[in-house]
Design a protein around this motif. Structure first.
Motif, PDB file in Angstrom:
ATOM      1  N   ASP A   1       1.004  -1.177   0.123  1.00  0.00           N
ATOM      2  CA  ASP A   1      -0.096   0.095  -0.141  1.00  0.00           C
ATOM      3  C   ASP A   1       0.847   1.210   0.090  1.00  0.00           C
ATOM      4  O   ASP A   1       0.588   2.225  -0.688  1.00  0.00           O
ATOM      5  CB  ASP A   1      -0.922   0.136   1.287  1.00  0.00           C
ATOM      6  CG  ASP A   1      -2.138  -0.995   1.252  1.00  0.00           C
ATOM      7  OD1 ASP A   1      -2.079  -1.693   0.089  1.00  0.00           O
ATOM      8  OD2 ASP A   1      -2.757  -1.238   2.077  1.00  0.00           O
ATOM      9  N   LEU A   2       1.797   1.198   0.853  1.00  0.00           N
ATOM     10  CA  LEU A   2       2.561   2.319   1.015  1.00  0.00           C
ATOM     11  C   LEU A   2       3.518   2.687  -0.418  1.00  0.00           C
ATOM     12  O   LEU A   2       3.748   3.678  -0.864  1.00  0.00           O
ATOM     13  CB  LEU A   2       3.865   2.258   2.115  1.00  0.00           C
ATOM     14  CG  LEU A   2       3.014   2.237   3.641  1.00  0.00           C
ATOM     15  CD1 LEU A   2       4.050   2.118   4.590  1.00  0.00           C
ATOM     16  CD2 LEU A   2       2.566   3.599   3.804  1.00  0.00           C
TER      17      LEU A   2
ATOM     18  N   LEU B   1       2.428   2.050  -3.220  1.00  0.00           N
ATOM     19  CA  LEU B   1       1.397   2.492  -4.219  1.00  0.00           C
ATOM     20  C   LEU B   1       1.249   4.154  -3.678  1.00  0.00           C
ATOM     21  O   LEU B   1       1.092   4.762  -4.498  1.00  0.00           O
ATOM     22  CB  LEU B   1       0.085   1.963  -3.942  1.00  0.00           C
ATOM     23  CG  LEU B   1      -0.019   0.240  -4.779  1.00  0.00           C
ATOM     24  CD1 LEU B   1      -1.326  -0.211  -4.390  1.00  0.00           C
ATOM     25  CD2 LEU B   1       0.151   0.583  -6.309  1.00  0.00           C
ATOM     26  N   ALA B   2       1.094   4.209  -2.324  1.00  0.00           N
ATOM     27  CA  ALA B   2       1.093   5.585  -1.806  1.00  0.00           C
ATOM     28  C   ALA B   2       2.501   6.748  -2.293  1.00  0.00           C
ATOM     29  O   ALA B   2       2.118   7.556  -2.662  1.00  0.00           O
ATOM     30  CB  ALA B   2       0.763   5.613  -0.249  1.00  0.00           C
ATOM     31  N   LEU B   3       3.389   5.861  -2.330  1.00  0.00           N
ATOM     32  CA  LEU B   3       4.665   6.851  -2.702  1.00  0.00           C
ATOM     33  C   LEU B   3       5.014   6.646  -4.158  1.00  0.00           C
ATOM     34  O   LEU B   3       6.094   7.088  -4.370  1.00  0.00           O
ATOM     35  CB  LEU B   3       5.617   6.137  -1.755  1.00  0.00           C
ATOM     36  CG  LEU B   3       5.707   6.567  -0.272  1.00  0.00           C
ATOM     37  CD1 LEU B   3       6.673   5.670   0.481  1.00  0.00           C
ATOM     38  CD2 LEU B   3       5.816   7.954   0.078  1.00  0.00           C
TER      39      LEU B   3
ATOM     40  N   VAL C   1      10.842  13.237   0.683  1.00  0.00           N
ATOM     41  CA  VAL C   1      10.414  12.031   0.278  1.00  0.00           C
ATOM     42  C   VAL C   1       8.857  11.690   0.505  1.00  0.00           C
ATOM     43  O   VAL C   1       7.995  11.423  -0.221  1.00  0.00           O
ATOM     44  CB  VAL C   1      11.295  10.908   0.343  1.00  0.00           C
ATOM     45  CG1 VAL C   1      10.813   9.675  -0.020  1.00  0.00           C
ATOM     46  CG2 VAL C   1      12.845  11.008  -0.026  1.00  0.00           C
ATOM     47  N   LEU C   2       8.590  11.907   1.627  1.00  0.00           N
ATOM     48  CA  LEU C   2       7.517  11.652   2.372  1.00  0.00           C
ATOM     49  C   LEU C   2       6.346  12.620   1.812  1.00  0.00           C
ATOM     50  O   LEU C   2       5.362  11.958   1.602  1.00  0.00           O
ATOM     51  CB  LEU C   2       7.469  11.815   4.087  1.00  0.00           C
ATOM     52  CG  LEU C   2       6.545  11.353   4.771  1.00  0.00           C
ATOM     53  CD1 LEU C   2       6.138   9.995   4.592  1.00  0.00           C
ATOM     54  CD2 LEU C   2       6.771  11.544   6.261  1.00  0.00           C
TER      55      LEU C   2
ATOM     56  N   SER D   1      -2.640  13.764   0.287  1.00  0.00           N
ATOM     57  CA  SER D   1      -2.625  12.630  -0.262  1.00  0.00           C
ATOM     58  C   SER D   1      -2.063  11.521   0.760  1.00  0.00           C
ATOM     59  O   SER D   1      -2.454  10.378   0.654  1.00  0.00           O
ATOM     60  CB  SER D   1      -1.863  12.520  -1.512  1.00  0.00           C
ATOM     61  OG  SER D   1      -0.644  12.369  -1.727  1.00  0.00           O
ATOM     62  N   MET D   2      -0.819  11.901   1.043  1.00  0.00           N
ATOM     63  CA  MET D   2      -0.101  10.869   2.000  1.00  0.00           C
ATOM     64  C   MET D   2      -0.981  10.608   3.660  1.00  0.00           C
ATOM     65  O   MET D   2      -1.202   9.359   3.917  1.00  0.00           O
ATOM     66  CB  MET D   2       1.059  11.327   2.545  1.00  0.00           C
ATOM     67  CG  MET D   2       2.023  10.115   2.933  1.00  0.00           C
ATOM     68  SD  MET D   2       2.505   9.002   1.809  1.00  0.00           S
ATOM     69  CE  MET D   2       3.376   7.808   2.484  1.00  0.00           C
TER      70      MET D   2
ATOM     71  N   ARG E   1      -3.434   7.906   3.201  1.00  0.00           N
ATOM     72  CA  ARG E   1      -3.033   6.684   3.362  1.00  0.00           C
ATOM     73  C   ARG E   1      -2.859   5.906   4.670  1.00  0.00           C
ATOM     74  O   ARG E   1      -2.777   4.825   4.875  1.00  0.00           O
ATOM     75  CB  ARG E   1      -1.790   6.599   2.379  1.00  0.00           C
ATOM     76  CG  ARG E   1      -2.240   6.967   0.850  1.00  0.00           C
ATOM     77  CD  ARG E   1      -2.986   5.926   0.275  1.00  0.00           C
ATOM     78  NE  ARG E   1      -3.106   6.189  -1.331  1.00  0.00           N
ATOM     79  CZ  ARG E   1      -2.954   5.148  -2.202  1.00  0.00           C
ATOM     80  NH1 ARG E   1      -2.813   4.032  -1.839  1.00  0.00           N
ATOM     81  NH2 ARG E   1      -3.063   5.534  -3.571  1.00  0.00           N
ATOM     82  N   VAL E   2      -2.254   6.998   5.410  1.00  0.00           N
ATOM     83  CA  VAL E   2      -1.495   6.520   6.684  1.00  0.00           C
ATOM     84  C   VAL E   2      -2.142   6.753   7.989  1.00  0.00           C
ATOM     85  O   VAL E   2      -1.812   6.275   9.150  1.00  0.00           O
ATOM     86  CB  VAL E   2       0.009   6.845   6.722  1.00  0.00           C
ATOM     87  CG1 VAL E   2       0.683   6.319   5.473  1.00  0.00           C
ATOM     88  CG2 VAL E   2       0.158   8.309   7.046  1.00  0.00           C
TER      89      VAL E   2
ATOM     90  N   TRP F   1       3.824   6.944  11.367  1.00  0.00           N
ATOM     91  CA  TRP F   1       3.956   7.434  10.077  1.00  0.00           C
ATOM     92  C   TRP F   1       3.268   8.701  10.133  1.00  0.00           C
ATOM     93  O   TRP F   1       3.699   9.631   9.549  1.00  0.00           O
ATOM     94  CB  TRP F   1       2.936   6.333   9.089  1.00  0.00           C
ATOM     95  CG  TRP F   1       3.766   5.559   8.265  1.00  0.00           C
ATOM     96  CD1 TRP F   1       3.892   4.031   8.726  1.00  0.00           C
ATOM     97  CD2 TRP F   1       4.564   5.653   7.196  1.00  0.00           C
ATOM     98  NE1 TRP F   1       4.641   3.599   7.851  1.00  0.00           N
ATOM     99  CE2 TRP F   1       5.000   4.388   6.969  1.00  0.00           C
ATOM    100  CE3 TRP F   1       5.011   6.887   6.575  1.00  0.00           C
ATOM    101  CZ2 TRP F   1       5.974   4.307   5.814  1.00  0.00           C
ATOM    102  CZ3 TRP F   1       5.890   6.471   5.423  1.00  0.00           C
ATOM    103  CH2 TRP F   1       6.241   5.263   5.178  1.00  0.00           C
TER     104      TRP F   1
END
Lengths: 622, 186
Positions: A586-587, A589-591, B32-33, B53-54, B57-58, B77
């Protein structure tokens, strides 16, 4: 199993749930959603709600209202409030507030709140035909760490699993935002019975971001009642107020206050004398209190780096916003008329139910909505000279972590005291003390040589964990910050056992149910994951997982709590590498488009979790 | 859970054995993050976009119904993500991160200030005694000059010329003069 949302209010409490895609408050047998937050302790029984509130005048010493004002506070800070409510504080207890009750053991505000929560839980069980899943409980945004902990403790005593503490204004914004599909910047003005909060939120791209929050945990409609009460007594030429009269007076003025929201004048009858109060009289009495809310609004705007004209909509929350002067004042402050479409008494509970539904992971409302909240007050450590070194500035988005290094001040210093405070004043003594702990066994070194690294972590509930370590030797100390004026785990366990609805067998039954609920959750998650991502399994893994799944499925209907818990734990353990591969995927994909490999490497992801064992109980109930 | 760094059992985000924050940790590179280029000149809206967007996800809310290992990692995260945004949104922290690899000064108070710079400040203080207000005026001008200098350094660096060796010192000076301005305004 449905998750529930609870608004644990100063004056009234509510429980709501999302059913068929719509949030609604659960009603009592009189079709009212409101449960007055009033508790009376009789001999051998506890009365909660309307009866307790209405008969408070007849039983002043055994009836508790507005206990939210006392949650998580230091006894020394509560003397004035206790006097206002005519409560007798148990002075033998220095660590937390405890009220004397004639003929029985003293009670804490946490236990009183737990009684209210138990009634709401029972209402949910009745309406949902079964135990609710977990609960989202709202707290004033301005509640500090200790007040949040106290709220969680109350839920635990009431047998509720807290999924999340949610800030009240944020809950209100969710209710409005989801309902209207609005985008833009909201101000939520929440004036309840005993607390005032204002929050500035931005809804953008499916994310609710709290930009700033400010408030006063001791400002609310109770203050209107009191001002009106004083006025009535003066007008009536009375000054003697015994407990019963005082309660009666408060009930009478509260009713008059409500009438004044629609009528131009109202009468109050107390001790045989009748006093007429006009809207203008009332406005003049409460204006100073109402104006105190302006400072917090300006503070929140300034923290959000916005001016009032940038606010797209204002949402009113809390029964006290029905007062016409409050509406006029807020309109003038922000230069636009506030929204009043949703019932200000219900909007917080509705928002909490929506968040609870989102947290099921299979929300009917909006899978895409995400809520980002902030910490209301800065967190810091007391350093030399009683000055505060801030670690986490107020209005930082949570969860949040930060760290900083300290050193010793005298040669061969072997211990370092850490005093954690919350607030924005420069001196530690002016802020709220959250806890103290000592890092011992420091190496014998000259002053200034040891490096003590202190780490703070604030979770999504706004609750803090602190750890400290001396870097040369690795000596370490870690605490989940138990507020200085909070209850210890043992005390909570004892209250759980003492609690009338939870006689010993009930505790066992509840623990069994909890184990089943948790095991069921893990089973469902694993089966869902296997169905979706079976391709990520490595050879032989499926057989191991299936064996545990079958054993757990067989154990579930039986009453062996330990076996259920052990197998659930085992299942979590054997599926950890699989879960890890799913996260990494998933990560990645996220990244996508970023250097995901590098990210993973820096984190040492693989290593950590492949070897991981799990404790999957939220809040660590082991 | 077992600490990835020292193999001791660990409960909570920080290992009791070795104090290692369990992954994902703060070591995460903010650029990067957030998916933004490693530059000083950044579009704030792009930072927010990457952040959102990140976060979707987390964030822990996305993992509330998942096993504990995932919930715990998502908490960390998200803490890293929030920290990354805070650092990149602050031009001084962003500059220091690019120049030294760390967003905060390596030692308290930052590197030692150049004696000539300190002598100049001393001179400003003397001027201030004669004509009150001179100090804050001089400090404010210098604050602007230092920001412009940093901007020039980074513009050159971003186009592949020059290096960032002066940045840490200039940030320390900037912190000093900003302090002077603040102190003498009130």
């Amino acid at each position: 199993m449905a998750n529930i949302g609870i608004d644990l209010g100063t004056t009234n409490s509510l429980v709501a749930v999302v059913m068929s895609g719509k949030a609604r408050c659960l009603l009592d047998e009189t079709a009212s959603p409101l449960l007055p937050s009033a508790v009376r302790y009789d001999d051998g029984s506890v009365v909660v709600g309307r009866d307790a509130r209405d008969q408070a005048a007849a039983h002043p010493a055994r009836t508790f209202t507005s206990v939210k004002r006392f949650m998580g506070r230091a006894p020394a800070d509560c003397v004035a409030d206790a006097a206002l409510f005519r409560y007798t504080m148990d002075e033998s207890e220095e660590r937390f507030v405890r009220f004397a009750v004639p003929g029985r053991a003293p009670v804490t505000p946490v236990e009183v709140s737990a009684e209210v929560l138990k009634v709401l839980r029972a209402r949910a069980i009745e309406c949902l035909f079964g135990e609710p899943g977990g609960a989202v409980i709202t707290v004033p945004a301005y509640f500090d760490d200790a007040q949040r902990q106290a709220t969680k403790d109350a839920a635990r005593i009431a047998g509720l699993e807290v999924l999340r503490l949610l800030n009240e204004p944020t809950a209100a914004a969710i209710a409005y935002g989801l309902d209207k599909r609005e985008h833009g910047v909201f101000a939520v003005y929440d004036l309840g019975g005993g607390t005032f909060d204002v929050s500035i939120l931005e809804l953008n791209d499916g994310i609710f971001q709290v930009l700033a929050t400010a408030g006063d945990t001791h400002l609310g409609g109770d203050d209107f009642d009191r001002a009106l009460g004083e006025h009535v007594l003066t007008k009536a030429g009375l000054d003697r107020r015994d407990d019963a009269d005082h309660r009666e007076l408060l009930l009478a003025v509260e009713a008059a206050k409500r009438r004044l929201s629609d009528a131009e004048e109202a009468t109050v009858t107390v001790a045989g004398a009748t006093v007429t109060v006009t809207r203008a009289d009332f406005d003049a009495l409460i204006r100073p209190t109402v104006e105190r809310t302006g400072a917090a609004c300006r503070q929140a705007l300034s923290d959000a780096k916005l001016t009032a004209d940038k606010i797209d909509a204002i949402v009113l929350v809390g029964g006290s916003t029905r007062v016409p002067l409050v509406r006029t004042y807020v309109g003038a402050l922000f230069g636009r008329a506030p929204y009043t479409d949703l019932d200000p008494d219900q909007v917080v509970a509705l928002g909490a139910a929506m968040q609870a539904d989102i947290l099921t992971g299979s929300s009917q409302l909006s899978d895409d909505l995400l809520l980002l909240d902030v910490i209301p007050l800065s967190l810091g450590l007391e350093v030399m000279g009683g000055v505060v070194e801030k670690f986490i500035p107020r209005c930082s988005t949570i969860p949040f972590s930060a760290s900083q290094s300290f050193t010793t001040h005298v040669d061969n210093q072997t211990a370092l005291d850490l005093h954690i405070v919350q607030g924005d004043r420069e001196l530690a003594r002016d802020n709220r003390s959250l806890g103290r702990f000592t890092l011992r066994g420091l190496p014998l070194l000259p002053a200034g040589i040891p490096r003590i690294r202190v780490e703070f972590l604030v979770d999504a509930d706004g609750i803090l964990t602190v750890s400290a370590k001396e870097e040369h030797t690795g000596i370490e100390s870690r605490i989940e910050v138990k507020p200085s004026y909070g209850l210890s785990d043992d005390e909570i366990e004892r209250m759980l056992e003492d609690s009338i609805d939870n006689a010993e067998t009930d505790v066992d039954v509840r623990l069994l149910i909890e184990a089943r609920v948790e095991a069921d959750g893990i089973l469902t998650a694993v089966q869902k994951a296997l169905g979706v991502d079976g391709g990520l399994l490595v050879p032989g893994e499926k057989e191991v997982i299936d064996a545990v799944v079958n054993a757990l499925t067989a154990a579930l209907p039986n009453d062996d709590r330990k076996r259920i818990a052990d197998l659930a734990h085992k299942l979590d353990e054997v599926t950890a590498p699989f879960a890890q591969r799913r996260i990494e995927r998933d990560l990645t994909l996220a990244l996508s488009g970023r250097d995901a490999g590098e990210v993973g490497k820096q984190l040492g992801l693989k290593d950590s979790v492949a070897r991981g064992t799990l404790d999957h109980t939220p809040g660590g109930k082991h | 859970m077992i600490c990835y760094s020292c193999n001791e059992a660990v409960r909570g985000p920080v290992c009791v054995g070795c104090s290692a924050l369990q992954p994902p940790g703060l070591a995460l590179d903010p650029f990067v993050l957030l998916g933004v280029p490693r530059r000083f000149h950044l579009d704030g809206a792009k930072i927010d976009e990457g952040y959102r967007s990140m976060a979707k996800r987390v964030h822990p809310d996305k993992f509330a119904a998942r096993p504990a290992v995932e919930r715990r990692m998502s908490l960390q995260w998200t803490a890293s993500l929030n920290e990354a945004r805070r650092v990149l949104k602050d031009p001084d922290k962003r500059a220091r991160l690019l120049a030294t690899g760390q967003a905060e000064p390596r030692e308290k108070g930052g590197p030692k200030l150049d004696p000539a710079f300190l002598a100049e400040i001393f001179d400003w203080r003397e001027q201030d005694e004669e004509s009150p207000g001179a100090l804050s005026d001089l400090a404010r001008v210098r604050e602007g000059d230092l920001r412009a200098e940093l901007d020039t350094i980074f513009t050159a660096w971003e186009s592949g010329a020059g290096d960032l060796t002066l940045v840490e010192d200039r940030l320390a000076r900037l912190k000093y003069v900003t302090g002077l301005v603040r102190e003498h305004v009130s």
